[in-house]
Design a protein around this motif. Structure first.
Motif, PDB file in Angstrom:
ATOM      1  N   ILE A   1       0.834  -1.212   0.000  1.00  0.00           N
ATOM      2  CA  ILE A   1       0.000   0.000   0.000  1.00  0.00           C
ATOM      3  C   ILE A   1       0.868   1.261   0.000  1.00  0.00           C
ATOM      4  O   ILE A   1       0.618   2.203  -0.749  1.00  0.00           O
ATOM      5  CB  ILE A   1      -0.961   0.006   1.215  1.00  0.00           C
TER       6      ILE A   1
ATOM      7  N   GLU B   1       1.072   4.382  -2.623  1.00  0.00           N
ATOM      8  CA  GLU B   1       0.813   5.783  -2.280  1.00  0.00           C
ATOM      9  C   GLU B   1       1.950   6.694  -2.750  1.00  0.00           C
ATOM     10  O   GLU B   1       1.715   7.814  -3.198  1.00  0.00           O
ATOM     11  CB  GLU B   1       0.577   5.917  -0.773  1.00  0.00           C
TER      12      GLU B   1
ATOM     13  N   PRO C   1      -7.188   0.406  -0.646  1.00  0.00           N
ATOM     14  CA  PRO C   1      -6.207  -0.225   0.240  1.00  0.00           C
ATOM     15  C   PRO C   1      -6.531  -1.680   0.551  1.00  0.00           C
ATOM     16  O   PRO C   1      -6.840  -2.047   1.678  1.00  0.00           O
ATOM     17  CB  PRO C   1      -6.267   0.625   1.511  1.00  0.00           C
TER      18      PRO C   1
ATOM     19  N   LYS D   1      -5.641  -5.388   1.416  1.00  0.00           N
ATOM     20  CA  LYS D   1      -4.500  -5.984   2.079  1.00  0.00           C
ATOM     21  C   LYS D   1      -4.287  -7.439   1.687  1.00  0.00           C
ATOM     22  O   LYS D   1      -3.237  -8.017   1.961  1.00  0.00           O
ATOM     23  CB  LYS D   1      -4.679  -5.894   3.602  1.00  0.00           C
TER      24      LYS D   1
END
Lengths: 540, 117
Positions: free
Chosen positions: A384, A388, A402, A404
């Protein structure tokens, strides 16, 4: 009369009496029909379905409880009409299952067969609506099973069944608002009561009426013909002029094909026919006179052309769509990648737990894209951040969901809509992530202690939502144990993606076991092909 | 995308998703239908949809004065698909027309799977 057992002769009579009883009540049942679509055909549909079942019995070569009930099941399935007809066919299917292996039916068998009927009928609907024929069969079977014991005679059980079914029927307006408003009971339920009453007539020894003539309406099912399904390939049209023996010509040509149209006036005859031998048709006509305006068309070709045109249109439409979005996902494993591509992901970056792609890798992919908006699914907690970073550096419109885990990524795409605005999409996708839990089954690469648990190298780990739930040697047991810790009665769907080290058969066996753990729900198994993880499992 | 009904006193705007939801819920009540699948998948994978995502299995195409509904569904094994399909089509058409007042031109049914359990 005290009948203890139903033999095959009685069973046949029971269904035939039901058929007659239902026929007598067609109009009554039709008039009750207000749900789901108030088209007043429930009685007709049920009766025709049962009629088809009876015809199937009549044509049966074998004569036993088992075969007769199977014929009923098969005949009603083939002849099912309308909603109520389909439900009836499922009720009979269940009934036949309950009759399997029986030579005679006593009261207990009959009650059990009804229970099976109810069970099968309920399986074919996602959201059963109470206050319908389904409720009537369910209540009747539930009570019948409780009521029955070794001493119960067939007369008693059938009387009881009718009384319960009628009571259940009378309650339907309370369960279904539409019925109450119209001031009626459920039509399908009424039909079922008629069938039960027919059973009673048979048990009481009532005579069957002479076989009535019924207007059998053929089911019209629309189907798209494939070119090879066209029996006669050439549409042939011509006009014959002369002093013609029209009758003879008509008979000769008619034998060559179908869809014949034959128009005659004074000294002219116009012929239209679909045939495989246009030449022969023309030869026949030539003997009678002069031919004018001959037209022969290959219908298969025409049809193929239509099909190709339709396919091309769809293709063009897709091609011309301006790309509003491109989706980039981080994934590993051939199966997982295919699933992502199927769901609309345009670029896949190989990577995952032990192989985190860098910001640079991500940027390269981003540069390759050509869309207004770019969505990134990192599918791993460790990626993540890199995503970004990439978003900051790039000047394109980038949105990060996001995710996971891989299952989170897959599920979030279900919410994605190509036509919605990006903000709305992201919001929905994020919400979706929070609704699913992920279970990962992997193994330890070294001896370690984690969360106070001692773990040896190569031991199997069951991880749920990032927490280690169980450790051990047996893959199957660890997986089940981990899943058990996370499911509850609201669990609806469990999806299993099996990795490269697992055989499909093994995964299917696991799915069967898991299926037993959840009451209402589905278990799906897909090939993921991921390394390291034996299973990735999502629980919704 | 939205569907607009013009009225002398004002316009009624119905979101496409609302119509999709209506269609999905009425389809789900149909006998013989046991699941809906996502229309996004292009091949192979069939993703059974959970309750709140049902409208992902519905596509609404808005035409001038009517709409067309495409449904992507799973049918129970052992039912007669042609008849179940006809039932679903008429039931969805009836319910959507009744509740929205829109004219439903067509309901297309795509059967993507059969449940054998």
């Amino acid at each position: 009369m005290d009948i203890k057992k139903i033999d095959v002769v009685l069973l046949e009579r029971m269904f035939k009496q039901s058929n007659q009883e239902l026929k007598r009540n067609i109009e009554l049942v039709n008039d009750l029909n207000v749900f789901p679509v108030p088209d007043g055909d429930t009685g007709t549909n049920m009766s025709l379905t049962l009629q088809s079942a009876i015809e199937s019995i009549n044509s049966s070569k074998m004569y036993s409880i088992e075969t007769i009930s199977k014929e009923i099941s098969k005949g009603s399935l083939m002849g099912a009409r309308g909603n109520s007809g389909v439900i009836l066919s499922q009720i009979f299917r269940g009934f036949a299952k309950g009759c399997e292996g029986k030579e005679e039916l006593d009261a207990i068998d009959l009650a059990n067969a009804l229970e099976k009927a109810s069970e099968v009928a309920y399986k074919a609907v996602m959201k059963p609506i109470e206050g319908t024929i389904l409720t009537v069969i369910r209540k009747t079977s539930e009570y019948a099973v409780q009521f029955v014991n070794e001493k119960t005679t067939i007369d008693e059980i059938i009387d009881y069944i009718i009384s319960i079914a009628e009571k259940a029927l009378d309650e339907t307006p309370e369960q279904l608002e539409v019925l109450k408003q119209a001031g009626v009971v459920d039509a399908g339920g009424k039909g079922l009561v008629c069938i039960f009453k027919g059973f009673r007539h048979a048990v009481q020894g009532r005579e069957l009426l002479e076989e009535e003539i019924t207007s059998r309406v053929k089911t019209e099912t629309q189907k798209i013909l494939a070119p090879e399904d066209i029996e006669f390939g050439y549409c042939t049209e011509f006009i014959v002029k002369g002093s013609i023996n029209a009758k003879v010509l008509k008979e000769k040509i008619m034998k060559l094909g179908d869809s014949m149209v034959f128009v005659e006036s004074e000294d002219i005859v116009k012929v239209h026919i679909h045939t495989n031998n246009p030449g022969i048709a023309l030869e026949y006509a030539l003997k009678e006179g002069e031919l004018i305006k001959i037209k022969i068309e290959n219908m298969r070709e025409q049809h193929t052309q239509l099909l190709t045109e339709a396919a091309n249109e769809v293709y063009e439409e897709k091609k011309n769509k301006k790309s509003k979005y491109e989706i980039i996902a981080v994934a590993i494993g051939a199966g997982i990648s295919t699933i992502f591509e199927d769901l609309g992901v345009t670029q896949i970056i190989e990577g995952g737990q032990t192989m985190n792609p860098s910001t640079k890798d991500l940027l390269e992919k981003i540069d390759n894209t050509n869309a207004d908006n770019i969505i990134i699914l990192p599918n791993n907690g460790n990626i993540i951040l890199a995503a970004e970073q990439a978003k900051k550096i790039s000047d394109k419109n980038i949105y990060i969901v996001p995710t996971k885990t891989i299952p989170q990524g897959i599920n979030s795409l279900i919410e994605f809509d190509w036509e919605d605005e990006p903000e709305k999409n992201i919001e929905k996708m994020k919400e979706c992530i929070s609704n699913i839990s992920t279970v990962e089954i992997t193994y330890s690469v070294k001896d370690t202690v984690f969360d106070g648990i001692e773990i040896k190298e190569n031991e199997i780990l069951g991880v749920s939502e990032g927490k280690i739930i169980s450790v051990g040697d047996n893959l199957h047991d660890i997986t089940l144990k981990t899943i058990k810790s996370i499911i509850n009665k609201d669990t609806e769907i469990i999806t299993i993606y099996f990795g490269e080290d697992v055989q499909e058969e093994e995964a299917n066996n696991l799915a069967e076991e898991i299926e037993k753990l959840i009451e209402f729900g589905d278990v799906e198994v897909y090939y993921g092909g991921q390394p390291l993880y034996y299973y990735l499992i999502s629980v919704e | 995308m939205t569907i607009k009904i013009v009225n002398a006193l004002g316009d009624i705007v119905i979101d496409r998703n609302v119509v999709a939801k209506l269609a999905a819920v009425s389809a789900m009540e149909c006998y013989g239908l046991v699941g809906m699948v996502s229309k996004n998948t292009t091949s192979g994978l069939i993703k059974i949809l959970k309750n709140e995502h049902l409208n992902r299995g519905v596509e609404i195409i808005v035409e001038e004065d009517s709409i067309t509904i495409d449904l992507y569904v799973i049918i129970q094994f052992g039912t007669k698909i042609s008849v179940v399909a006809e039932n679903i089509i008429s039931q969805v058409k009836f319910n959507v027309e009744k509740q929205t007042g829109l004219n439903v031109n067509k309901v297309n049914l795509n059967i993507e799977g059969v449940k054998t359990k």
